[in-house]
Design an enzyme around this catalytic site. Sequence first.
Site, mmCIF file in Angstrom:
data_model
loop_
_atom_site.group_PDB
_atom_site.id
_atom_site.type_symbol
_atom_site.label_atom_id
_atom_site.label_comp_id
_atom_site.label_asym_id
_atom_site.label_seq_id
_atom_site.Cartn_x
_atom_site.Cartn_y
_atom_site.Cartn_z
ATOM 1 N N HIS A 117 0.822 -1.229 0.000
ATOM 2 C CA HIS A 117 0.000 0.000 0.000
ATOM 3 C C HIS A 117 0.851 1.273 0.000
ATOM 4 O O HIS A 117 0.488 2.275 0.621
ATOM 5 C CB HIS A 117 -0.967 0.026 1.201
ATOM 6 C CG HIS A 117 -2.046 -1.010 1.139
ATOM 7 N ND1 HIS A 117 -3.168 -0.864 0.367
ATOM 8 C CD2 HIS A 117 -2.160 -2.215 1.739
ATOM 9 C CE1 HIS A 117 -3.939 -1.930 0.504
ATOM 10 N NE2 HIS A 117 -3.340 -2.770 1.322
ATOM 11 N N ASN A 126 -10.653 -2.579 1.913
ATOM 12 C CA ASN A 126 -10.272 -2.625 0.489
ATOM 13 C C ASN A 126 -11.501 -2.344 -0.374
ATOM 14 O O ASN A 126 -12.627 -2.308 0.131
ATOM 15 C CB ASN A 126 -9.739 -4.015 0.128
ATOM 16 C CG ASN A 126 -8.298 -4.225 0.566
ATOM 17 O OD1 ASN A 126 -7.526 -3.280 0.672
ATOM 18 N ND2 ASN A 126 -7.942 -5.467 0.819
ATOM 19 N N TYR A 167 0.019 -3.932 11.440
ATOM 20 C CA TYR A 167 -0.107 -2.539 10.981
ATOM 21 C C TYR A 167 0.590 -1.566 11.927
ATOM 22 O O TYR A 167 1.383 -0.737 11.495
ATOM 23 C CB TYR A 167 -1.587 -2.174 10.791
ATOM 24 C CG TYR A 167 -2.105 -2.654 9.460
ATOM 25 C CD1 TYR A 167 -2.176 -4.014 9.169
ATOM 26 C CD2 TYR A 167 -2.495 -1.765 8.467
ATOM 27 C CE1 TYR A 167 -2.618 -4.474 7.946
ATOM 28 C CE2 TYR A 167 -2.945 -2.214 7.234
ATOM 29 C CZ TYR A 167 -3.010 -3.563 6.979
ATOM 30 O OH TYR A 167 -3.437 -4.015 5.757
#
Length: 511
Positions: free
Chosen positions: A68, A141, A353
Amino acid sequence: MSGKGSDNTNSSEVRKDRVVTTVEGLPINEPFATQRVGQNGPLLMQDSSLIELLAHFNRERIPERNPHAHGSGAFGYFEVTDDITDICGSAMFSEIGKKTRCLTRFSTVGGEKGSADTARDPRGFSTKFYTEEGNLDWVYNNTPIFFIRDPAKFPHFIHTQKRNPQTNTKDANMFWDFLTTPENQVCIHQVMILFSDRGTPANYRQMNGYSGHTYKWSNKKGDWYYVQVHIKSNQGIKNLTNEEAVKIAGEDPDYCQKDLFENIEKGNAPTWSVYIQTMTEQESKRLPFSVFDLTKVWPHKQFPLRRVGKLVLNENPQNYFAQVEQAAFAPSNTVPYQEASADPVLQSRLFAYSDAHRYRLGPNFNQIPVNCPYASKFFHPAIRDGPMNVNGNFGAEPNYLATTNQYQFVQKDRPIQQHQEVWTGPATPFHWATSPGDADYVQARDLYRKVLAAQPGQQKNLAHNVGVHVANARPDIQKRVFEMFARVDKQLATDIKSECDAASSELRSKL
Ligand code: NDP
């Protein structure tokens, strides 16, 4: 955090009140001059303003996200349009009309930071809500499912879309070799969406967002539900054909960034309607697949969408690096009454993350203004020090918590995992590779035979898009691709093979 300013390069106004200084605030007479010995002699070490400029330039780049890396973002708000307090007790849903400020970042997945906006790739659709109960991140997404459901496969899978270690080029062999391996064919549903025209959205405004994962939400009475979130574009869906996407990638690689920025700038703020699907634990036991299986959707007929609110993006960032590149989204950032389910990919993202942000931005990344929970309050004086600590570091507060000291803390009644599943059993190594029989192909087939069949040209486009891509792979891998798609539908495999043969002979003619 944001707000309109006139100091940007788009303004024609000449500012006469700005003195250029060193980082210490010393005025610099002539920023382009360097200190030299005489007219043409060597530079002087004492020219700290030049040294600082060059040294800082060398340190401008921070590690890009992996994956990303390439994205665009905008601020806006979420507004409650419908009451769902029977499902979720989070403060952001407490009353109709309530607005919560937010930031959304759209991205591609596999490409590097400078790659093209129109690449065939899922799009990330992440939103940070600055709620009074703390920051909530929906890290979603534009596809309702994903390629894998075993988290240990994630780095392998992403590597297949990165550069070949030897040739340093993208490699169709790596991509299809991994996906067609029998234990990875659970990807088929997502591969079908990726190679349908939804794999190349025309812009970020005209695509949907999906939680994909199952979450657990609960109301204030303690009733809980499995939930999936759908964020549906009010601009309608618009996609590119493969050829349009390739052409735009070459001619205008920042196409979607420009589209988002310019539409917001001219007052054409994009909006999305936010819906949830809900499922009880009892209902989940009757599903033909696991409720934690990220490769499956919840059929609409059985689990109808229920509207919750509206997402509006009406404010461009003033500074891309400060507000988008440094934005740190993590599914572990959640608020009371919204929790992760046991979906193993989601569980692993809860770690990965924030860990990525500690690496990219440092352990105090939450102190960067775009990440600060400014609508709530950060207080945890044992989380202290570290590089780039800029928030006062809790001053003279003790650096530990104890109920005996003079700074006793207030305990809030935050519900965690109450009234929910209870897990027991021995630790087991579990590779969730294949489902019994044809189960992993059922929804892919529905997509092909029901959804795409109802839209003129979509089945053919899918075959074309796969065919021209797989034409770049080795013949033995191509054969595996045809076999995999034949399990969805024989005609689809035949069409893919014809498209692949046509594209292969075109490639050969160019050699
Ligand atoms: P439905 O007929 O109720 O749903 C089909 C959904 O497919 C639509 O609502 C739309 O979702 C989505 N869709 C429409 N056109 C396309 C396209 N060209 N490419 C990809 N998706 C498209 O049936 P089901 O709920 O039983 O789902 C049937 C199949 O539809 C699934 O197997 C799945 O592949 C696909 N799908 C299902 C979704 C779900 O959450 N149930 C979501 C998206 C796709 P939307 O309105 O979100 O755009």
